[in-house]
Design an enzyme around this catalytic site. Sequence first.
Site, PDB file in Angstrom:
ATOM      1  N   ASP B 192       0.859  -1.195   0.000  1.00  0.00           N
ATOM      2  CA  ASP B 192       0.000   0.000   0.000  1.00  0.00           C
ATOM      3  C   ASP B 192       0.896   1.246   0.000  1.00  0.00           C
ATOM      4  OD1 ASP B 192      -2.028   2.022   1.653  1.00  0.00           O
ATOM      5  OD2 ASP B 192      -3.054   0.601   0.341  1.00  0.00           O
ATOM      6  N   TYR B 326      -3.315  10.830   1.323  1.00  0.00           N
ATOM      7  CA  TYR B 326      -3.903  10.804  -0.023  1.00  0.00           C
ATOM      8  C   TYR B 326      -3.898  12.201  -0.628  1.00  0.00           C
ATOM      9  CZ  TYR B 326      -5.495   6.074   0.915  1.00  0.00           C
ATOM     10  OH  TYR B 326      -5.533   4.735   1.202  1.00  0.00           O
ATOM     11  N   HIS B 381      -4.575  -7.869  -0.253  1.00  0.00           N
ATOM     12  CA  HIS B 381      -3.852  -6.621  -0.033  1.00  0.00           C
ATOM     13  C   HIS B 381      -3.027  -6.619   1.250  1.00  0.00           C
ATOM     14  CE1 HIS B 381      -3.217  -2.351  -0.691  1.00  0.00           C
ATOM     15  NE2 HIS B 381      -3.625  -2.086   0.536  1.00  0.00           N
TER      16      HIS B 381
END
Lengths: 405, 415
Positions: B192, B326, B381
Amino acid sequence: MAGHLDTLAKKLALATLPCPAPTTYTDSEDAQDWTYGVPRTTLERLVHYWRTSLLPNWREHEQTLNALPQFTRSIEVDGHGVFTAHYVHKKSEDRRRNAIPLLFLHGWPGHFNEASKLLPLLTAPPASSDYPAFDVVVPSLPGFGFSSAPTKTGFALPQYAEFAHKLMLSLGYDEYVVQGGDWGRHIGLGLAYTYPKHVRAWHTNYPRSAGPPQLLRNPLLWLQHLVTPYSAAERKGLDRMQFFTNEGTGYSAIQATMPQTLSYALTDSPVGLLAWIYEKLVFWSDAYDWGDDEVLQWVSIYLFSASGPATSARIYYEIKHSGRSKELINIWSPVPLGLSYFPKELTPVPKTWARTVGNVVFEADHDKGGHFAAHEVPHALADDLRKMFGKGGKAYGVVKGKDGY
Amino acid sequence: MEQPFNISVSQNTLDSLAQKLAVATLPAPAPVTYTDSALDSEDWTYGVPRPTLERLLIHWRTSFLPRWQEHQAALNALPQFTRSIEVDGHGVFTAHYVHKQSTHNPKGAIPLLFLHGWPGHFNEVSKLLPFLTTPPANAGYPSFHVVAPSLPGFGFSSAPTKTGFAMAQYAEFAHKLMLSLGYNEYVVQGGDWGCFIAHRLAYLYGPKHVKAWHTNMPAGRQPTFTRHPLLYLQHAITPYSAKEKKAVQRMQQLRNEGRGYFAIQSTMPQTLSYALADSPVGLLAWIYEKLVKWTDAYEWGDDEVLTWISVYLFSTSGPETTLRIYYETVHQGNFDEFAKLWSPIPLGLSFFPCEFIDGPRTWARTMGNVVFESDHDKGGHFAAYEQPQALVDDLRQMFGKGGKAYGVVKGKDGY
């Protein structure tokens, strides 16, 4: 409702605010830095006001909302069962007039009360004036306000249109006109396209299109678009559209894909709901001076709505996942159309683009106003409707026997 | 100055949580999409189904929260510390980290930096630790010293207060942490955001300090003729394998339906913050959706999920500060830099079937100097958490004797 109020009071008392966003200005005390979203200082002030003033005085505010004449009735939508339709129904004050039936459609995060300032201008024009009068119907869309919500997947544009249309028919309005912004604009076009015998004209303050005119679809407009440079206002509008597309569509992305995941936060946290909606009230309006009571009343409609604050978000999911709806949003209808251009609308499009969806008989430009035109600049919007539907207007007398006089 | 650290949530915080859970309001269930009855709790079409969330909420109130001290103790089983780390232009941070050394091989163990992402956290390393630091004797496996920080804004590290804290800053933070622990040379493992930060570490501090890196989220970009002529050609003529086709399909699905969180977090994180900071139930749903959708049918236990969420809920700067990575990264254009910021240090890739893969293998290979690749039949993930054995096997193969990255750290080959 008492249970609701107590729960709200408890939640506000326990409310936890996030830390402030990082500073982007060299002056770190600027409370108006909206770069990351609603600034903490602003929200904190509103929450404090909610706890100490608005909520203790809720009955007054409820009464204000109840000043509009509201009703409910059952409306069935094919394949989706029976809905409780909540709506405002205000007839022309002067009952001698042949008032024009007008359906006003809100969007998200709008609601039925957006029409409140517009109503007197439409239903009670000054006697000395030459303005037409209207009978106005303002529903809460299914999933919003005090209408019930869809329980099956697939409740998209045709269904919202069917709901609104059947409501008008049930009120005895076989022919009517439509005014809408945001989703109301899309539903308005859906109505015009689907029920042209009934929808005699429609107007929107949210001129939208998929893009510039295409040679094959709108050859004349395409030519016009080719040779006419964008005005300064149109260029500014395109900039604003760019900004909105880059920075302002996060809410739509989550609401159109995983609305249920989002709904836990918005349903459980009044503060979270306040921020989520308040951001739009500020970003989407044209420097409108929101009062604290005004904002909190607005959010309360969501908080206290029949099916909860977050079911309204599903309209994004349904429309995104319905190919037919996407088609309807940009379809062309021969029904007479009026367009009002407000500078701080979300995606201000050049005129040649906006004209691609209908038989445009009226256009008006404005220097002030944003997405919530009916609430921000009701007089400007009323003027446009009066010009469009009044004597001498291009849509005068569209509804048989009801010209507003 | 390093300080030992124990998570110790105050009674006030616990009481407040209990009160909020007691007045938690749940939304209506999502519309029915199956022709079957509305009670199917496994319909995730619109997001986390209400019956599932409701069950978790009840468990939280009646079981997990009353027994919080046990769960806190379990988290504290990992050796944790804090120390100050300064990042240029952003001031001094409190860095919270797990630091577990190989006790039987203190001099020769390979220093490994493990980087989490969102909605991950330092505790994702927990299942890997014993395998990495204390492999079975005489099995021929290398041993590692492992450092697993909470990224700034996550867990028990402090958060940035100025705009502009993006990949380079996260890399600087992690790098300075390793140096301050005496690890002048080290290797990196991340998924990630940990993958993007590792990539940046490799570029900024390799090969001098960062000697090799590994990721379980091979991201990559389409090879271009000018930058990666060989890969470009390879991509042009090699058909996608069945696995690759499935992966591309899955990525497409995720792009269409699973990017809402990304869009809001990368544009208006503060607006979302109010809901997540104020509503534990809202935060639970927001994260739990990823724990389920991004894993390969991993069987999450209720305590497991709630422990995970608690790391967010009780974090030093609040759950909302985690969103900003982000915003910062997107606004600095960092995602486009894989192609440009290439490092020659050895890179290992592990492919798990339920990870988001941007494209086929040829794309992933644009990320760096790939010396190791492995394929798995199971895992998503959160590989370190879902498939710790598989991930450990890969690291052993890559760094152990005979591996392509064997001995990259001078004098610390793991043996």
